[in-house]
Design a protein around this motif. Sequence first.
Motif, PDB file in Angstrom:
ATOM      1  N   UNK A  16       0.820  -1.201   0.000  1.00 49.66           N
ATOM      2  CA  UNK A  16       0.000   0.000   0.000  1.00 49.66           C
ATOM      3  C   UNK A  16       0.863   1.264   0.000  1.00 49.66           C
ATOM      4  N   UNK A  17       1.992   1.224   0.690  1.00 55.03           N
ATOM      5  CA  UNK A  17       2.897   2.372   0.708  1.00 55.03           C
ATOM      6  C   UNK A  17       3.479   2.623  -0.675  1.00 55.03           C
ATOM      7  N   UNK A  18       3.897   1.577  -1.356  1.00 52.48           N
ATOM      8  CA  UNK A  18       4.454   1.716  -2.710  1.00 52.48           C
ATOM      9  C   UNK A  18       3.373   2.178  -3.683  1.00 52.48           C
ATOM     10  N   UNK A  19       2.187   1.586  -3.605  1.00 56.23           N
ATOM     11  CA  UNK A  19       1.083   1.977  -4.470  1.00 56.23           C
ATOM     12  C   UNK A  19       0.667   3.428  -4.203  1.00 56.23           C
ATOM     13  N   UNK A  20       0.632   3.822  -2.937  1.00 51.34           N
ATOM     14  CA  UNK A  20       0.306   5.203  -2.579  1.00 51.34           C
ATOM     15  C   UNK A  20       1.325   6.177  -3.139  1.00 51.34           C
ATOM     16  N   UNK A  21       2.589   5.826  -3.086  1.00 48.99           N
ATOM     17  CA  UNK A  21       3.628   6.681  -3.672  1.00 48.99           C
ATOM     18  C   UNK A  21       3.463   6.818  -5.175  1.00 48.99           C
ATOM     19  N   UNK A  22       3.097   5.738  -5.838  1.00 42.97           N
ATOM     20  CA  UNK A  22       2.854   5.787  -7.273  1.00 42.97           C
ATOM     21  C   UNK A  22       1.682   6.694  -7.603  1.00 42.97           C
ATOM     22  N   UNK A  23       0.621   6.603  -6.826  1.00 44.49           N
ATOM     23  CA  UNK A  23      -0.554   7.453  -7.036  1.00 44.49           C
ATOM     24  C   UNK A  23      -0.178   8.917  -6.840  1.00 44.49           C
ATOM     25  N   UNK A  24       0.616   9.216  -5.830  1.00 46.76           N
ATOM     26  CA  UNK A  24       1.039  10.595  -5.577  1.00 46.76           C
ATOM     27  C   UNK A  24       1.860  11.127  -6.751  1.00 46.76           C
ATOM     28  N   UNK A  25       2.771  10.336  -7.283  1.00 46.94           N
ATOM     29  CA  UNK A  25       3.593  10.765  -8.417  1.00 46.94           C
ATOM     30  C   UNK A  25       2.718  11.036  -9.642  1.00 46.94           C
ATOM     31  N   UNK A  26       1.749  10.176  -9.912  1.00 47.07           N
ATOM     32  CA  UNK A  26       0.858  10.362 -11.057  1.00 47.07           C
ATOM     33  C   UNK A  26       0.009  11.615 -10.875  1.00 47.07           C
ATOM     34  N   UNK A  27      -0.507  11.846  -9.677  1.00 42.52           N
ATOM     35  CA  UNK A  27      -1.318  13.041  -9.420  1.00 42.52           C
ATOM     36  C   UNK A  27      -0.480  14.305  -9.608  1.00 42.52           C
ATOM     37  N   UNK A  28       0.737  14.304  -9.112  1.00 43.32           N
ATOM     38  CA  UNK A  28       1.615  15.471  -9.279  1.00 43.32           C
ATOM     39  C   UNK A  28       1.913  15.706 -10.758  1.00 43.32           C
ATOM     40  N   UNK A  29       2.147  14.655 -11.512  1.00 43.32           N
ATOM     41  CA  UNK A  29       2.413  14.785 -12.933  1.00 43.32           C
ATOM     42  C   UNK A  29       1.210  15.361 -13.680  1.00 43.32           C
ATOM     43  N   UNK A  30       0.023  14.849 -13.407  1.00 40.54           N
ATOM     44  CA  UNK A  30      -1.190  15.353 -14.057  1.00 40.54           C
ATOM     45  C   UNK A  30      -1.428  16.813 -13.676  1.00 40.54           C
ATOM     46  N   UNK A  31      -1.225  17.160 -12.422  1.00 40.15           N
ATOM     47  CA  UNK A  31      -1.415  18.545 -11.978  1.00 40.15           C
ATOM     48  C   UNK A  31      -0.410  19.474 -12.655  1.00 40.15           C
ATOM     49  N   UNK A  32       0.831  19.048 -12.788  1.00 38.72           N
ATOM     50  CA  UNK A  32       1.845  19.876 -13.450  1.00 38.72           C
ATOM     51  C   UNK A  32       1.496  20.081 -14.918  1.00 38.72           C
TER      52      UNK A  32
END
Length: 98
Positions: A16-32
Amino acid sequence: MSPSALPDPLSWTELLRVFGGLVVVIVVLVAALWLLKRFQTGLRTPSGPMRVLACLHVLSTPVELQPPAGGQGLGAALPPTFPDWLRRAVEQRGKAKP
């Protein structure tokens, strides 16, 4: 560190920690990307560096190009067709090699 002190890499909490980190990276990329698109208004306005002045037009009579007189100029050294040009380029390249 002892082997028992290391967390199990296949435990649910680690996954869950690894998956959560992946979700955070994708959200930051989409927001940028969204912010980049939102704040680049200069590319979408008609007052930018390029704008359409008129549409393409088809001439009623075709324009025929005349070769330069006396065989001088840029077109004099080039063969009339691409296969001839390619053949000449390959021959010249073969001559240049020692």
